[in-house]
Design a protein around this motif. Structure first.
Motif, mmCIF file in Angstrom:
data_model
loop_
_atom_site.group_PDB
_atom_site.id
_atom_site.type_symbol
_atom_site.label_atom_id
_atom_site.label_comp_id
_atom_site.label_asym_id
_atom_site.label_seq_id
_atom_site.Cartn_x
_atom_site.Cartn_y
_atom_site.Cartn_z
ATOM 1 N N SER A 181 0.739 -1.288 -0.159
ATOM 2 C CA SER A 181 0.101 0.070 -0.441
ATOM 3 C C SER A 181 0.488 1.233 -0.150
ATOM 4 N N LYS A 367 5.025 -0.244 8.479
ATOM 5 C CA LYS A 367 3.986 0.331 8.136
ATOM 6 C C LYS A 367 2.940 0.129 9.163
ATOM 7 N N GLU A 369 -0.996 0.699 9.883
ATOM 8 C CA GLU A 369 -2.938 0.641 9.425
ATOM 9 C C GLU A 369 -3.728 0.221 10.480
ATOM 10 N N THR A 381 -9.792 4.043 6.253
ATOM 11 C CA THR A 381 -9.023 3.887 6.603
ATOM 12 C C THR A 381 -7.489 4.362 6.403
ATOM 13 N N ILE A 383 -3.170 5.327 7.102
ATOM 14 C CA ILE A 383 -1.804 4.560 7.170
ATOM 15 C C ILE A 383 -0.983 4.861 7.058
#
Length: 806
Positions: A181, A367, A369, A381, A383
């Motif tokens: 992502s 990362k 999320e 969402t 991130i």
């Protein structure tokens, strides 16, 4: 001989087609897809027949039907946004009910597959997905090499270790690589920097062939590659895999592992690999200094609450890639020999040592999320990601232990996306993004930095909406980007220069999907995109691999053997350099009928201010005469098509034919572009024996392919004529190359995969006929042939517990 092999290859495919016309494809499957928890129908779910590329979508009531099947029993793959994909056996005739669930209750009941539903904003764009099985069968290959078997996709390379994906003639930072992502933050400039991605950690890899700038950002002007990580399944019994392998060409060896587990509220995974390969061998000689060493590690975890998911991921890739020693020269006579020799010098015996020239890179990705389902169909969402890319490049010189390029690139990426509930039939996604990069040269190279230090900050917002009506889908999107750049570097006299510039841009896309019948579907997409010139295209200066190269702001025209002056830097606002702006129109037709699956993609792509590098001459340096290149900017047009035909000849035998064609042109000067893919065609025949002898499964494949000579190549101006001064050039002169394009070539690959209980093994043979050839898209084609025959052996052990933990 090559022509005979090509004729034989075409005749083989034709004869198989004729012999298979007696195959009877009279069966059908039908049923209803329901939510396992609510028992409500699941509309717009994709139902695919495994192995024959036949599929349909469920109607508003969850019903589906697929006709024209050649087998009484078929494996169906179900996928829908918000649900776990599932695979189930189904006999023809009677209707059945199939249930989908987000949280899998056990591997005995449902097998999770790699294919995912198309992401918002890309439904109308032609794309293809490579699943876990194919990735596992090519675990020692690069990302680009694995994708190159897909129609419309190939790769451009610098030697055997550095390979970049090419989609419809475009590569580099016109192809956005989305890793977990996040836009993969690496030194994405030139043809000698490839994305540092461990493909063995991927759950699937999707190639989006159209302009995807609205959904993903400016670097998706030519398309996008989406690398999906481990899905972190809940209620997943402890399972894993241990693997090892060996390859004969370069005497390479490798090992890898994966482990994962999920309970009712949490899951985790960990994976890693190690690869070491010595110098490769062409059919007639060794390729000195072409080995590599690579290690990778990754892990992730998920914590699940009623309406919340919290995910974290970390990955690390460490690479040391050798570059062909014969690409370095130190005298006028040596450069003549290097470009004309049948055998490169040196051509020493095989060694695992990696010496200059070579690249050493390390890439860290972290990362986090958070997903919040605030309603049945609404989701937010968030991130956040950070990446650190460290790159050292070494050259053959007096202080060869010191890197000639030493860069640290720090990338931050923050995204907030809202998948809103359906409103008046509209289903869509709205998002904002902040993206930042800080690139610094580390002192100690004793050279003028090849690219300057810079900071890039980008603020973006986008919205994509789709509307379904009957058998039609409309999809539209718009995006706003504002980008600032702060550049600091040194001129040739070591004075510091600074440049600050910014860009503002809107991009848009409009797409349409029509279910023409139960067996055919049509997609069309018109998308605009833009791209800021990268720092290398603007400010590159000096030695990079086997050549000198200068950015558009680092040279002015002059008289002389090398008709440019590189003593001063031009500021961007004082130049005529502009961002690239492109419009791509892509159409795709899929027909699945009577055991045949046809896919035809036709596209046109106009790019204003297209930036590319081109030869300009030969220049003398401290290390000897070197080929010199400059970046240039023109208006370009790309027209092409991809076609694939898959046929289930019998229940066990299937074949896939593919062909790619691209016409490209500098339309401003009416001359060809350099380094564009030639026509290529292939036919892969697969035989699934099922159970054989003591083995649970046995699968064979044979893949002949032919790549034609690039008939659109620029004119040739030889190295000898440039050194002698018999050819005089200017930056405005017609584009040229140093050698003629290589001849077309025929390759034959073979593979055999076996499984027995928890063990699986494979044997693959690349270049079975040990063909001597050179690839037009390999930048080192000037100096040596491609590697010869390579036998690749793999052995894997899989394990899993019988029950999931609570």
């Amino acid at each position: 001989m090559k022509l005979k092999l090509l004729v034989l290859y075409i005749l083989l495919g034709s004869s198989l087609w004729v012999s298979a016309q007696s195959v009877s494809c009279i069966y059908s499957v039908s049923g209803k897809v329901l939510d396992m928890d609510t028992n409500e129908p699941v509309p717009n779910a994709v139902v695919q027949v495994d192995g024959v590329e036949k599929y349909t979508t469920t109607d508003f009531n969850g019903n589906f039907k697929i006709d024209g099947l050649c087998s009484e029993t078929n494996t169906l793959i179900f996928s829908s946004i918000g649900y776990a994909d599932s695979r189930e056996e189904h006999d023809h005739g009677a209707d059945f009910r199939f249930y989908l669930k987000q949280e899998v209750t056990g591997l005995e009941e449902v097998t999770i597959e790699a294919e995912r539903a198309k992401q918002k904003g890309t439904k109308t764009i032609a794309q293809v997905t490579v699943g876990k099985t194919e990735i596992a069968n090519n675990s020692t290959q690069s990302l680009a090499a694995v994708l190159s078997k897909q129609q419309g996709v190939t790769f451009i390379s610098t030697g055997n270790n550095v390979q970049l994906p090419v989609i419809h003639g475009l590569y580099g930072n016109r192809i956005l690589v989305l890793n977990n992502s996040l836009k993969h933050g690496f030194q994405n400039w030139g043809t000698d920097h490839a994305p540092e991605i461990d493909i063995t950690s991927a759950n699937s890899i999707t190639v989006i062939k159209g302009a995807a700038g609205v959904r993903y950002g400016p670097e998706a002007l030519g398309g996008a590659i989406v690398v999906e990580p481990n899905p972190l399944l809940l209620n997943n019994p402890l399972n894993g895999k241990l693997g090892t392998g060996y390859e004969t060409n370069g005497r390479g060896y490798n090992a890898n592992f994966k482990i994962e587990q999920g309970t009712e509220n949490w899951s985790y995974y960990a994976n890693g690999k190690y690869i070491r390969v010595g110098d490769r061998q062409a059919p007639n000689y060794n390729l000195t200094n072409t080995g590599k060493e690579e290690s990778a590690f990754g892990l992730g975890a998920l914590y699940h609450l009623d309406k919340w998911d919290f995910k974290v991921h970390y990955s690390f890739v460490d690479q040391n890639l050798a570059v062909l020693r014969a690409s370095f020269v130190s005298s006028p006579e040596a450069i003549r020999r290097a470009f004309n020799a049948e055998t490169p010098e040196p051509a020493n015996s095989l060694s695992y040592s990696i010496n200059p020239p070579n690249q050493a890179t390390q890439h860290h990705l972290g990362k986090a999320e958070i997903n919040w389902w605030y309603s049945e169909t609404g989701k937010l969402t968030l991130i956040g990601g950070v990446q650190l890319n460290k790159r050292d490049e070494f050259d053959v010189r007096r202080n060869s232990e010191l890197p000639i390029i030493d860069l640290d690139l720090l990338t931050y990426d923050y995204q907030l996306e809202w998948k809103h509930p359906k409103w008046k039939g509209l289903d869509g996604l709205i998002g904002v993004q902040y993206f930042s990069q800080n690139n610094d040269n580390n002192p100690g190279t004793q050279t003028t930095p090849f690219i300057p230090n810079y900071n890039t900050d980008r603020f973006s917002a986008f919205a994509v909406e789709s509307l379904d009506f009957g058998k039609n889908t409309l999809e539209a999107g718009i995006r706003f980007d504002f980008e600032t750049n702060d550049v600091r570097g040194r001129e040739t006299n070591q004075d510091i220069f600074r440049d600050n510039y910014s860009f503002t841009n809107f991009t848009a896309s409009l797409g349409y999907v029509r279910q023409l019948s139960e067996n055919s579907i049509f997609r069309s997409n018109l998308g605009s995109a833009w791209r800021t010139p990268n720092v290398a295209e603007l400010f590159s200066f000096g030695q990079e691999g086997f050549r000198l190269i200068y950015g558009m702001l680092r040279y002015t025209e002059t008289d002389g053997p090398i008709p440019i002056d590189t003593s001063e830097v031009t500021l961007l606002e004082e130049s005529d350099v502009e961002p690239e702006r492109g419009v791509k129109f892509i159409n795709e037709l899929e027909i699945n009928k009577n055991g045949n699956s046809h896919n035809l993609t036709v596209y046109s792509h106009y790019i204003e201010n297209f930036i590319f590098d081109r030869p300009i001459g030969v220049s003398g340096t401290i290390r000897g005469p070197t080929t010199a290149f400059i970046y240039n900017q023109v208006d370009a047009l790309f027209l092409g098509m991809d076609y694939s035909w898959r046929r289930a000849w019998t229940k066990q035998i299937s074949g896939t034919f593919g062909i790619n064609y691209l016409w490209s042109r500098n339309i401003g000067d009416n001359e060809p572009l350099i380094n564009q893919p030639p026509i290529s065609t292939s036919y892969e025949l697969q035989w699934d024996q099922g159970k054989w002898w003591v083995f649970d499964s046995s699968k064979w494949s044979i893949r002949p392919s032919y790549t034609f000579e690039q008939f659109q190549a620029p004119r040739t101006v030889t190295i000898g004529s440039l050194i002698d001064g018999t050819s005089l050039l200017t930056p405005d002169a017609e584009i040229f190359d140093f050698t003629d394009p290589p001849e077309g070539y025929f390759l034959l690959d073979l593979s055999w995969n076996l499984s027995w209980n928890n063990l699986s093994a494979g044997i693959r043979v690349q270049n079975l006929l040990n063909t001597s050839y050179r690839d037009y898209l390999n930048e080192l084609r000037y100096f040596a042939d491609e590697p010869g025959r390579n036998l690749i052996f793999s052995l894997n052990y899989q394990f899993k517990s019988k029950k999931a933990m609570k």
